[in-house]
Design a protein around this motif. Structure first.
Motif, PDB file in Angstrom:
ATOM      1  N   VAL A 301       0.834  -1.205   0.000  1.00  0.00           N
ATOM      2  CA  VAL A 301       0.000   0.000   0.000  1.00  0.00           C
ATOM      3  C   VAL A 301       0.871   1.258   0.000  1.00  0.00           C
ATOM      4  CG1 VAL A 301      -1.704   1.338   1.290  1.00  0.00           C
ATOM      5  CG2 VAL A 301      -1.950  -1.145   1.091  1.00  0.00           C
ATOM      6  N   ASN A 302       1.766   1.368   0.993  1.00  0.00           N
ATOM      7  CA  ASN A 302       2.658   2.521   1.068  1.00  0.00           C
ATOM      8  C   ASN A 302       4.073   2.195   0.607  1.00  0.00           C
ATOM      9  OD1 ASN A 302       0.789   4.380   2.218  1.00  0.00           O
ATOM     10  ND2 ASN A 302       1.022   3.341   4.189  1.00  0.00           N
ATOM     11  N   GLY A 303       4.369   0.910   0.509  1.00  0.00           N
ATOM     12  CA  GLY A 303       5.737   0.502   0.192  1.00  0.00           C
ATOM     13  C   GLY A 303       6.311   1.116  -1.059  1.00  0.00           C
ATOM     14  N   PRO A 304       5.677   0.940  -2.218  1.00  0.00           N
ATOM     15  CA  PRO A 304       6.259   1.485  -3.448  1.00  0.00           C
ATOM     16  C   PRO A 304       6.405   3.000  -3.422  1.00  0.00           C
ATOM     17  CG  PRO A 304       4.617  -0.185  -3.946  1.00  0.00           C
ATOM     18  CD  PRO A 304       4.513   0.083  -2.486  1.00  0.00           C
ATOM     19  N   GLY A 305       5.429   3.696  -2.821  1.00  0.00           N
ATOM     20  CA  GLY A 305       5.510   5.149  -2.763  1.00  0.00           C
ATOM     21  C   GLY A 305       6.680   5.622  -1.925  1.00  0.00           C
ATOM     22  N   GLY A 313      14.880   0.057  -0.939  1.00  0.00           N
ATOM     23  CA  GLY A 313      13.795  -0.268  -0.026  1.00  0.00           C
ATOM     24  C   GLY A 313      13.240  -1.652  -0.270  1.00  0.00           C
ATOM     25  N   ILE A 314      12.486  -2.120   0.719  1.00  0.00           N
ATOM     26  CA  ILE A 314      11.801  -3.392   0.595  1.00  0.00           C
ATOM     27  C   ILE A 314      10.336  -3.205   0.977  1.00  0.00           C
ATOM     28  CG2 ILE A 314      13.839  -4.809   1.018  1.00  0.00           C
ATOM     29  CD1 ILE A 314      12.917  -5.154   3.889  1.00  0.00           C
ATOM     30  N   ALA A 315       9.465  -3.985   0.348  1.00  0.00           N
ATOM     31  CA  ALA A 315       8.050  -4.028   0.709  1.00  0.00           C
ATOM     32  C   ALA A 315       7.669  -5.492   0.836  1.00  0.00           C
ATOM     33  CB  ALA A 315       7.198  -3.336  -0.354  1.00  0.00           C
ATOM     34  N   GLY A 316       7.124  -5.865   2.008  1.00  0.00           N
ATOM     35  CA  GLY A 316       6.884  -7.269   2.286  1.00  0.00           C
ATOM     36  C   GLY A 316       5.518  -7.752   1.861  1.00  0.00           C
ATOM     37  N   GLY A 317       5.407  -9.054   1.736  1.00  0.00           N
ATOM     38  CA  GLY A 317       4.150  -9.713   1.429  1.00  0.00           C
ATOM     39  C   GLY A 317       3.998 -10.946   2.304  1.00  0.00           C
ATOM     40  N   ASN A 318       3.308 -11.940   1.824  1.00  0.00           N
ATOM     41  CA  ASN A 318       3.098 -13.170   2.578  1.00  0.00           C
ATOM     42  C   ASN A 318       4.256 -14.129   2.338  1.00  0.00           C
ATOM     43  OD1 ASN A 318       2.088 -15.294   3.999  1.00  0.00           O
ATOM     44  ND2 ASN A 318       0.445 -15.792   2.567  1.00  0.00           N
ATOM     45  N   GLY A 319       5.277 -14.043   3.218  1.00  0.00           N
ATOM     46  CA  GLY A 319       6.428 -14.920   3.090  1.00  0.00           C
ATOM     47  C   GLY A 319       7.415 -14.488   2.032  1.00  0.00           C
ATOM     48  N   GLU A 320       7.203 -13.334   1.435  1.00  0.00           N
ATOM     49  CA  GLU A 320       8.118 -12.848   0.393  1.00  0.00           C
ATOM     50  C   GLU A 320       8.101 -11.326   0.388  1.00  0.00           C
ATOM     51  OE1 GLU A 320       4.865 -13.056  -3.245  1.00  0.00           O
ATOM     52  OE2 GLU A 320       6.472 -14.544  -3.138  1.00  0.00           O
ATOM     53  N   GLY A 321       8.946 -10.740  -0.419  1.00  0.00           N
ATOM     54  CA  GLY A 321       8.995  -9.289  -0.493  1.00  0.00           C
ATOM     55  C   GLY A 321       9.645  -8.816  -1.765  1.00  0.00           C
ATOM     56  N   ILE A 323      12.290  -6.002  -3.604  1.00  0.00           N
ATOM     57  CA  ILE A 323      13.413  -5.084  -3.447  1.00  0.00           C
ATOM     58  C   ILE A 323      13.229  -3.950  -4.446  1.00  0.00           C
ATOM     59  CG2 ILE A 323      15.919  -4.808  -3.489  1.00  0.00           C
ATOM     60  CD1 ILE A 323      15.211  -6.729  -1.364  1.00  0.00           C
ATOM     61  N   PHE A 324      13.260  -2.698  -3.934  1.00  0.00           N
ATOM     62  CA  PHE A 324      13.120  -1.513  -4.781  1.00  0.00           C
ATOM     63  C   PHE A 324      14.420  -0.716  -4.774  1.00  0.00           C
ATOM     64  CE2 PHE A 324       8.838  -2.464  -3.383  1.00  0.00           C
ATOM     65  CZ  PHE A 324       8.038  -2.159  -4.468  1.00  0.00           C
ATOM     66  N   ARG A 325      14.734  -0.100  -5.876  1.00  0.00           N
ATOM     67  CA  ARG A 325      15.811   0.896  -5.929  1.00  0.00           C
ATOM     68  C   ARG A 325      15.210   2.150  -6.562  1.00  0.00           C
ATOM     69  NH1 ARG A 325      21.670   1.229  -6.346  1.00  0.00           N
ATOM     70  NH2 ARG A 325      21.913  -1.024  -6.194  1.00  0.00           N
ATOM     71  N   GLU A 328      11.943   1.628  -8.357  1.00  0.00           N
ATOM     72  CA  GLU A 328      11.903   0.607  -9.404  1.00  0.00           C
ATOM     73  C   GLU A 328      12.112  -0.773  -8.790  1.00  0.00           C
ATOM     74  OE1 GLU A 328      11.266   1.103 -12.620  1.00  0.00           O
ATOM     75  OE2 GLU A 328      10.974   3.250 -12.238  1.00  0.00           O
ATOM     76  N   ILE A 329      11.195  -1.700  -9.112  1.00  0.00           N
ATOM     77  CA  ILE A 329      11.327  -3.059  -8.587  1.00  0.00           C
ATOM     78  C   ILE A 329      12.540  -3.740  -9.201  1.00  0.00           C
ATOM     79  CG2 ILE A 329      10.252  -5.332  -8.417  1.00  0.00           C
ATOM     80  CD1 ILE A 329       7.550  -3.939  -8.562  1.00  0.00           C
ATOM     81  N   ILE A 330      13.396  -4.279  -8.342  1.00  0.00           N
ATOM     82  CA  ILE A 330      14.575  -5.009  -8.817  1.00  0.00           C
ATOM     83  C   ILE A 330      14.265  -6.496  -8.910  1.00  0.00           C
ATOM     84  CG2 ILE A 330      16.983  -5.594  -8.314  1.00  0.00           C
ATOM     85  CD1 ILE A 330      17.182  -2.979  -6.759  1.00  0.00           C
ATOM     86  N   ARG A 331      13.705  -7.027  -7.832  1.00  0.00           N
ATOM     87  CA  ARG A 331      13.386  -8.454  -7.848  1.00  0.00           C
ATOM     88  C   ARG A 331      12.505  -8.798  -6.650  1.00  0.00           C
ATOM     89  NH1 ARG A 331      18.560  -7.541  -6.652  1.00  0.00           N
ATOM     90  NH2 ARG A 331      19.448  -8.265  -4.668  1.00  0.00           N
TER      91      ARG A 331
END
Length: 358
Positions: A301-305, A313-321, A323-325, A328-331
């Protein structure tokens, strides 16, 4: 913020006031006569980012310990003196870079002259330190108790003594344990003098409560452009004072150094152990001196912003997350690999920065 331009003084290798950076100070809580313990504590304070250290000098033995202490540390030392002008003179001879002494409390005019002349000869400034617990009786009677006007008048009375002797290498503090009183005192004093101001909330309390009181008081003044050097007064390990002081400067954007961690407070959408991750990131990157903004967010919700505003930065999910630079999503990575992968990205930033310097 526009900082008020004050007179610049020199404390050893460190300038205070004028266009000099705002410095962070602390005071040892060891017995100054115990050289080994005092030096060890100062080394820890230096590592934490202390710019100037103050040591109490209650007697001749403590004054005699100063030369060895000073020879083994890397930051200027202020000698804290109360009432005995002879200890001030001895501290000057023994290498103190600054005195904290109130000239109105050391006796006859000849005694004050002796201290002022010795300080002038060595190029040593004097800090006048007034606080709510040490006001003169006549001032308390005049104002009916402690108030900002009383604190400022007390400080100016000491300043006048030095000015009459043509001594102007002065810093001033008017501290109170009451945050509002402290703020109003410094505001009033700032309008009356151009001397550099040493700001802080005195006797602010334990690290938890004292950090809050100090952050409010010091932060309010710095945001108004008032203050040239700060001390966060906490009950406990003085290293904590430096860590809090530097975080106050970072929060206001006054200094750009180290890791700036953005982490969400978590909510019902969070599906990973964000507290553990944020604490691990903060601890593992505590050594970093370069200013890097890192976002550790619990969901999309707020992670990418927030990640768009962060270097990494990182934004987590259910057992995964993710990586942003810089947004921009890296992986996508597994939760258990989030910190490890984040560390890799930080290392790349640091290596790139080092390569550019070379």
């Amino acid at each position: 913020m526009n900082r008020k331009k004050t007179r610049k003084i020199q404390v050893g290798s460190i300038a205070i006031g004028g266009d000099a950076p705002i410095t962070v100070q602390s005071m040892t809580n060891t017995d100054t006569r115990d050289v080994e313990a005092t030096v060890n504590q100062i080394h820890r304070l230096e590592e934490a980012g202390c710019d100037i250290i103050r040591c109490t000098v209650p007697d001749k033995q403590a004054a005699d310990a100063l030369p060895e202490i000073i020879s083994r540390i890397h930051i200027p030392l202020t000698a804290d003196i109360h009432f005995d002008y002879r200890l001030a003179l001895k501290s000057i001879r023994n290498g103190a870079a600054k005195l904290r002494i109130n000239p109105g409390n050391i006796g006859s005019k000849d005694r004050v002259k002796a201290v002022v002349q010795a300080a002038r000869d060595k190029g040593i400034p004097i800090r006048i330190g007034v606080n709510s617990g040490s006001l003169q009786r006549d001032i308390l009677q005049q104002y009916g108790g402690v108030c900002p006007e009383a604190l400022v008048d007390s400080a100016l009375r000491h300043v006048e003594i030095l000015e009459e002797l043509n001594f102007y290498d002065i810093a001033i503090s008017v501290k109170s344990s009451d945050v509002r009183e402290m703020i109003e005192s410094y505001r009033l004093l700032s309008k009356k003098v151009d001397y550099p101001l040493h700001i802080g909330v005195t006797e602010s309390g334990t690290p938890r409560k004292g950090t809050i009181k100090s952050s409010v008081g010091i932060g309010a003044l710095l945001s108004e452009g008032i203050g040239d050097t700060i001390r966060v007064s906490l009950t406990g390990d003085p290293v904590e004072e430096i860590l809090v002081g530097r975080e106050i400067l970072k929060a206001l954007g006054i200094v750009k150094e180290g890791i700036e961690l953005i982490s969400c407070p978590t909510c019902g959408r969070t599906q990973l152990n964000l507290l553990r991750i944020a604490q691990e990131v903060e601890e593992r990157l505590s050594y970093v001196k370069k200013h890097i903004k890192i976002a550790v967010m619990g969901c999309a919700v707020n992670g990418p912003g927030e990640a768009r505003r962060a270097d990494i930065g990182i934004a987590g999910g259910n057992g995964e997350g993710l990586i942003f630079r810089r947004g921009e999503i890296i992986r996508k990575v597994r939760e258990e690999d989030l910190v490890k992968e984040l560390m890799k990205e930080v290392d790349q930033i640091l290596q790139s920065d080092q390569a550019n310097k070379n």
